[in-house]
Design a protein around this motif. Structure first.
Motif, PDB file in Angstrom:
ATOM      1  N   CYS A 175       5.539   0.177  -4.458  1.00 17.33           N
ATOM      2  CA  CYS A 175       5.056   1.250  -5.333  1.00 17.33           C
ATOM      3  C   CYS A 175       4.105   2.175  -4.573  1.00 17.33           C
ATOM      4  CB  CYS A 175       4.359   0.657  -6.549  1.00 17.33           C
ATOM      5  SG  CYS A 175       5.450  -0.180  -7.727  1.00 17.33           S
ATOM      6  N   TYR A 176       3.223   1.594  -3.766  1.00 17.68           N
ATOM      7  CA  TYR A 176       2.269   2.394  -2.999  1.00 17.68           C
ATOM      8  C   TYR A 176       2.993   3.318  -2.023  1.00 17.68           C
ATOM      9  CZ  TYR A 176      -1.728   3.487   0.024  1.00 17.68           C
ATOM     10  OH  TYR A 176      -2.682   4.143   0.755  1.00 17.68           O
ATOM     11  N   ASP A 177       3.977   2.776  -1.322  1.00 12.81           N
ATOM     12  CA  ASP A 177       4.735   3.586  -0.366  1.00 12.81           C
ATOM     13  C   ASP A 177       5.484   4.716  -1.065  1.00 12.81           C
ATOM     14  OD1 ASP A 177       3.863   2.065   1.752  1.00 12.81           O
ATOM     15  OD2 ASP A 177       5.632   0.774   1.802  1.00 12.81           O
ATOM     16  N   ALA A 178       5.986   4.431  -2.274  1.00 16.19           N
ATOM     17  CA  ALA A 178       6.731   5.458  -3.011  1.00 16.19           C
ATOM     18  C   ALA A 178       5.820   6.555  -3.543  1.00 16.19           C
ATOM     19  CB  ALA A 178       7.490   4.806  -4.168  1.00 16.19           C
ATOM     20  N   LEU A 179       4.547   6.227  -3.750  1.00  7.50           N
ATOM     21  CA  LEU A 179       3.612   7.163  -4.372  1.00  7.50           C
ATOM     22  C   LEU A 179       2.759   7.961  -3.393  1.00  7.50           C
ATOM     23  CD1 LEU A 179       2.307   4.722  -7.113  1.00  7.50           C
ATOM     24  CD2 LEU A 179       3.597   6.818  -7.582  1.00  7.50           C
ATOM     25  N   LYS A 180       2.660   7.491  -2.154  1.00 10.43           N
ATOM     26  CA  LYS A 180       1.654   8.081  -1.262  1.00 10.43           C
ATOM     27  C   LYS A 180       1.954   9.514  -0.842  1.00 10.43           C
ATOM     28  CE  LYS A 180       3.486   5.766   2.889  1.00 10.43           C
ATOM     29  NZ  LYS A 180       3.168   4.724   3.908  1.00 10.43           N
ATOM     30  N   HIS A 181       3.223   9.913  -0.887  1.00 12.70           N
ATOM     31  CA  HIS A 181       3.513  11.296  -0.512  1.00 12.70           C
ATOM     32  C   HIS A 181       3.088  12.281  -1.599  1.00 12.70           C
ATOM     33  CE1 HIS A 181       5.207  10.290   3.300  1.00 12.70           C
ATOM     34  NE2 HIS A 181       6.109   9.489   2.755  1.00 12.70           N
ATOM     35  N   PRO A 182       3.390  12.008  -2.879  1.00 18.14           N
ATOM     36  CA  PRO A 182       2.880  12.967  -3.876  1.00 18.14           C
ATOM     37  C   PRO A 182       1.386  12.859  -4.139  1.00 18.14           C
ATOM     38  CG  PRO A 182       4.105  11.202  -4.954  1.00 18.14           C
ATOM     39  CD  PRO A 182       4.318  11.035  -3.488  1.00 18.14           C
ATOM     40  N   PHE A 183       0.801  11.650  -4.009  1.00 16.19           N
ATOM     41  CA  PHE A 183      -0.584  11.462  -4.439  1.00 16.19           C
ATOM     42  C   PHE A 183      -1.552  11.085  -3.322  1.00 16.19           C
ATOM     43  CE2 PHE A 183       1.834  10.379  -8.401  1.00 16.19           C
ATOM     44  CZ  PHE A 183       1.445  11.510  -9.115  1.00 16.19           C
ATOM     45  N   GLY A 184      -1.094  10.941  -2.103  1.00 18.58           N
ATOM     46  CA  GLY A 184      -1.988  10.600  -1.012  1.00 18.58           C
ATOM     47  C   GLY A 184      -2.107   9.099  -0.813  1.00 18.58           C
ATOM     48  N   THR A 185      -2.998   8.718   0.097  1.00 18.11           N
ATOM     49  CA  THR A 185      -3.096   7.309   0.483  1.00 18.11           C
ATOM     50  C   THR A 185      -4.445   6.688   0.129  1.00 18.11           C
ATOM     51  OG1 THR A 185      -3.816   7.985   2.704  1.00 18.11           O
ATOM     52  CG2 THR A 185      -1.465   7.581   2.388  1.00 18.11           C
ATOM     53  N   GLY A 186      -5.111   7.195  -0.886  1.00 16.01           N
ATOM     54  CA  GLY A 186      -6.430   6.701  -1.231  1.00 16.01           C
ATOM     55  C   GLY A 186      -6.423   5.592  -2.269  1.00 16.01           C
ATOM     56  N   GLN A 187      -7.635   5.274  -2.761  1.00 18.19           N
ATOM     57  CA  GLN A 187      -7.811   4.160  -3.680  1.00 18.19           C
ATOM     58  C   GLN A 187      -7.163   4.411  -5.031  1.00 18.19           C
ATOM     59  OE1 GLN A 187     -12.333   5.176  -4.028  1.00 18.19           O
ATOM     60  NE2 GLN A 187     -11.872   3.843  -5.757  1.00 18.19           N
ATOM     61  N   TYR A 188      -7.051   5.687  -5.447  1.00 13.66           N
ATOM     62  CA  TYR A 188      -6.458   5.961  -6.751  1.00 13.66           C
ATOM     63  C   TYR A 188      -4.953   5.721  -6.722  1.00 13.66           C
ATOM     64  CZ  TYR A 188     -10.980   8.229  -7.197  1.00 13.66           C
ATOM     65  OH  TYR A 188     -12.327   8.493  -7.197  1.00 13.66           O
TER      66      TYR A 188
END
Length: 332
Positions: A175-188
């Protein structure tokens, strides 16, 4: 607006105003989160019940207990919503004691203990805590600088899954890998990945649903926050409803709130917070409509999805860093 959602919005505003009067020094952003949880209750709410639960906490814990920390009002609210506050508090204290053998003390552990009081009764508490510790350890190994005490709550929720610890963490990472491009790589983004990992489906499917709602709101002129608000957006993505329907409901609630006291005008809450509260109310309404079928199912994923929809908004706010400032403004 459908009747159930309209009633929920009215109960939310009533609970918010009552909480403000009862706890005038509570953190401003904690009050609507707690009111959102109270909005699911049909029975009348009063300050007397809240004060009784506050007194119960004071009787059962020490002055510097984390049950009285940044999440004090949340703990009071969760107890007040229980039909048997004393019983829930006793079980939460038992769960907290077990969790403390696995985790460092923090303002987040009481919330995790209260969740255990709801969803781990009759289970091997030490076994659940051991799984949570292992899941947390693996999270920390993947993201040593992002993983903090707040993630103990997610670790406990994820420990209720029937999957292996590694399978759970693999789903979080997907899920993190799928989300990091639209939302970045931070804690949120990490917090959002934890919420999504609670639900069924592939990481890509859940990402697409999050983005569907996010972009649908944007297209309608509403920009959803990409900070601590993301956790609540994730709770919407866990619901068995089409993106278009969820988006339309959030927009309808947001429009309604924009005309209510506390939200309108230049002195009202920021639009991103209003939109988050709208998403919280919509997710709670969907959960209430499907509560019977969810509770009747054996699938743990369905159960924790319900928890996420109703209470993950609180976690998301705490992850967003409100905890530190709330500690200085809590109701004491």
């Amino acid at each position: 607006m459908r009747t159930s959602l309209s009633h929920r919005c009215a109960r939310f505003l009533d609970a918010r105003d009552m909480l403000r009067r009862a706890f005038p020094f509570a953190h401003a952003q904690m009050i609507p989160i707690c009111a959102g949880m109270a909005a699911g209750q049909d029975r009348p709410w009063d300050a007397g019940r809240l004060y009784a639960c506050r007194d119960l906490i004071q009787e059962e814990t020490g002055l510097f207990s984390n049950f009285r920390g940044a999440g004090h009002l949340a703990v009071i609210t969760l107890l007040a919503l229980s039909p048997a506050p004393e019983e829930r508090m006793a079980f939460a204290l038992q769960g907290y004691k077990v969790l403390r053998t696995r985790f460092y003390a923090s303002q987040y552990l009481p919330l995790a203990a209260l969740l255990l009081a709801d969803w781990a009764r009759g289970r091997d508490l030490d076994g659940v805590a051991a799984r949570a510790e292992e899941i947390y350890r693996r999270m920390k190994r993947e993201h040593p600088f992002l993983t903090g005490a707040e993630d103990s709550v997610f670790a406990v929720l994820l420990a209720l899954s029937p999957d292996t610890e590694q399978a759970v963490v693999d789903q979080v990472e997907a899920c993190y890998d799928a989300l990091k491009h639209p939302f970045g790589t931070g804690q949120y983004t990490q917090a959002l990945s934890h919420v999504l990992a609670l639900g069924e489906g592939s990481a890509q499917e859940k990402r697409d649903k999050v983005l569907g709602v996010y972009q649908g709101l944007k297209a309608a002129g509403r920009k959803y926050g990409a900070g601590y608000e993301l956790g609540t957006l994730g709770s919407l993505a866990l619901l068995p409803a089409p993106v278009e329907e969820l988006t339309a409901d959030v927009l309808e609630v947001d429009e309604f709130l924009s005309h209510q006291k506390g939200y309108r005008g230049i002195l009202g809450l920021p639009k991103n917070q209003r939109l988050m509260h709208s998403a919280m109310l919509v997710s709670g309404d969907y959960v209430d409509q499907r509560k019977t079928s969810v509770m009747g199912a054996a699938a743990v994923s369905g159960t924790v999805a319900m928890i996420a929809a109703q209470e993950m908004a609180l976690c998301a706010v705490m992850v967003g860093g409100i905890g530190a400032s709330a500690a200085a403004n809590n109701d004491g």
